[in-house]
Every structure is written in structure tokens, then in C-alpha cells.
Design a protein around this motif. Structure first.
Motif: not given
Length: 327
Positions: A242-269
Motif C-alpha cells: 500500500a506504500a510502495p518504496g516508502r516503508v519496510a516492515v517486519k513482524p516477529g513472534a510474541e508481539g514484536v514489530y519493526v518498521a523502516m521509513l527511508p524518506e524520514r530516516r526513522i526506525g520504529i520498534a
């Protein structure tokens, strides 16, 4: 130390039936922590959310990989035919077989392939395991290093390289590891450490260094092949589609989730403390909205952020939504 905060609620009628608490951090590659919720120093296992970190030493070492195979190395796939055939082809090209994997047999999560195996009377193989792409990558890296012993040995060459990269990008020594469901070691870090690593991936550009070239390639491969990273109907694939080229995301077991936002140079966990994946989906949808990847009414986030709860007759009887005060 701070307590986790309410992030996601399930309402049935006028009663809040369930609530999920969690921690989250948004981190800028050069500016540090932008916002945090709960305890940013909570120590967690990233589980499968850190597969790009586990693949990084292999790509950095110059192991030749297509974009599709880099995406598979980062994947927690559904075991659909496209995933299984790609993993089988990768193994065959290396002159290896299913027996060389140690991730364990897992019934494919893709319903069509699962039903096909049942009709055939066939048993699932290790290639059906959601982590099989990561494990073929480990095998190829193990061969590249001419390493001895098991490729998942925490004291072996492959996992030592993984730990070194993991600690350098999280910015802290890992306090230890647990063994993941696929038999590989999973190194612990804080929520902030994981967000810091994701910010580094978000900010990576070609031509900066060998490591940053590798980080850029892995991030771009995930965004280019969202279906390989997860599968049909999965939030990770849906967000990236839904947001091609704007975000890379990856979930993990036990309720973990991360995101990479290249345009804003932001990482989320983020980490949902009771391990509920349904809450992690909703919380990540809210965070991606907060940081401008989606408008609140975008379908990709609406289906998990303000998701209706239906009864067996298809009538809405409740809703899943973010908690007041979260985002």
C-alpha cells in the motif's frame, strides 16, 4: 524503568473486553529517540523482526544474491507455492537438499498448499517452514566462510558474525540469547536498540560504505517483494504494497514489530508485552499513520486499526482500536 502502556483495546458493545499493553520507540538515524511509549529500555527478544540483521553479514560479505533471495532471507513466509519453490530452487542451486536445513518441519500456513499436502497424503518439509529462506541464507553464508559445525551454533562463525552486526547496529552489547522456534539463536536487545538498528537501515544509501550498501539492498529488496516477505493477507505485505518504496516492515513472534521509513530516516520498534500479534498489527498501523506513511482512513491500516469484530452471522458486535493516549 517505566511500565508498559495500554496500546490496543477490544470493545464488545459498551464493555472494554480486552486490553494489550506495550512498549514502542521511534528513532531518527541522526537525531536519536523522537518519541517513546512505555519503557524504551525494556529488554526483548526481537524474534523474526530482526531477520534483516541476521542476513546483513552475508550480504556485506559479498555473497551473490538476487533481490528475491534477499527478501526471502528476511521473510517469515506463509509457505505458499511461490515461497516453497523459491527456497527449493535456492537449495538446488547450492547442491543442497531439505535435509541440510535445521529449521524443522512446519505445515505451510498457506491454506491452499496445506490442503494440497493433505490430499496428496504428503508430510510437510523444512522448506515449508516460515523461516526456511533465512536458513538457506545461513547455509550459503556458512559455505562462503568455509565454516565448520552447525550453522546455527551460537559459537560458530555464522552466528558470531550475526551477533557482531546486531550489537554494532543496536548500539549495545546483547545481554544474551534465546533459541528461536526455527533453532537459530535470537539475540536480546532493548526496544530502543532495535529501533536504532531500524533507523540505520532506513537511512542507508548506496555508495556510503560496504555495510550501508548491504543494508540498502536488504531494505529495498523487502519493499520490492512484499509478498515474499510474508504472504497473502498478511499485514506486513499489505503495508508495503500500500506504500510502495516508502516503508519496510517486519513482524516477529510474541508481539514484536519493526518498521523502516527511508524518506524520514526513522526506525520504529514495538513490543506487545502479552505477545499478541493482533495487537502488534493494530499498534504498528497506528504508528505508521502517526509518522505519515498512511492517512488514518487508508484501507491498509483501517482493517487492523479500527477493525470490526463480527459474530458468526457477520454482524458487527465490537471493534479493535488503539487505546486513548497511545497515538
Amino acid at each position: 524503568m517505566s511500565d508498559p502502556i495500554p496500546m490496543v483495546e477490544l470493545w464488545r458493545g459498551d464493555l472494554r473486553e480486552s486490553v494489550h499493553l506495550g512498549h514502542a520507540v521511534a528513532y531518527h538515524a541522526t537525531g536519536g529517540v523522537i518519541e517513546s511509549w512505555g519503557d524504551p529500555d525494556a529488554v526483548i527478544y526481537p524474534r523474526s523482526s530482526c531477520k534483516m540483521l541476521q542476513a546483513l553479514p552475508m550480504v556485506e560479505a559479498g555473497v551473490p544474491l538476487s533481490s528475491e533471495r534477499m527478501a526471502l532471507a528476511c521473510a517469515s513466509h506463509e509457505g505458499a507455492s511461490v515461497h516453497v519453490n523459491a527456497v527449493r530452487g535456492w537449495l538446488a542451486e547450492l547442491g543442497l537438499s531439505d535435509d541440510d536445513l535445521v529449521c524443522g518441519r512446519e505445515r505451510p500456513r498457506d491454506r491452499y498448499l496445506q490442503e494440497a499436502l493433505i490430499r496428496e497424503g504428503s508430510e510437510p518439509e523444512q522448506v515449508h517452514n516460515q523461516c526456511s529462506g533465512k536458513h538457506v541464507g545461513f547455509l550459503q553464508f556458512h559455505r562462503h566462510l568455509r565454516a565448520k559445525g552447525a550453522y546455527v551454533d551460537p559459537d560458530g562463525s555464522v552466528q558470531k558474525a550475526v551477533r557482531t552486526a546486531f550489537e554494532e547496529l543496536t548500539g549495545m552489547n546483547s545481554p544474551g540469547y534465546g533459541i528461536d522456534g526455527c533453532a537459530a539463536p535470537n539475540f536480546a536487545t532493548t526496544v530502543t536498540g532495535l529501533a536504532r538498528a531500524m533507523a540505520a537501515f532506513a537511512a542507508a544509501e548506496e555508495g556510503q560504505s560496504t555495510r550501508r550498501n548491504a543494508m540498502y539492498s536488504l531494505r529495498q529488496s523487502m519493499m520490492a517483494h512484499p509478498f515474499l516477505v510474508a504472504g497473502q493477507g498478511k499485514t506486513a505485505s499489505r503495508f508495503m504494497e500500500a506504500a510502495p518504496g516508502r516503508v519496510a516492515v517486519k513482524p516477529g513472534a510474541e508481539g514484536v514489530y519493526v518498521a523502516m521509513l527511508p524518506e524520514r530516516r526513522i526506525g520504529i520498534a514495538l513490543k506487545i508485552v502479552d505477545g499478541a500479534g493482533r495487537a502488534a498489527d493494530t499498534a504498528m498501523a497506528a504508528l505508521l499513520t502517526r509518522f505519515g506513511i498512511f492517512p488514518r482512513d487508508a484501507w491498509a491500516v483501517r482493517v487492523v486499526r479500527d477493525a470490526p469484530i463480527l459474530n458468526r452471522a457477520g454482524v458487527q458486535v465490537g471493534v479493535t482500536r488503539t487505546s486513548p493516549g497511545f497515538v
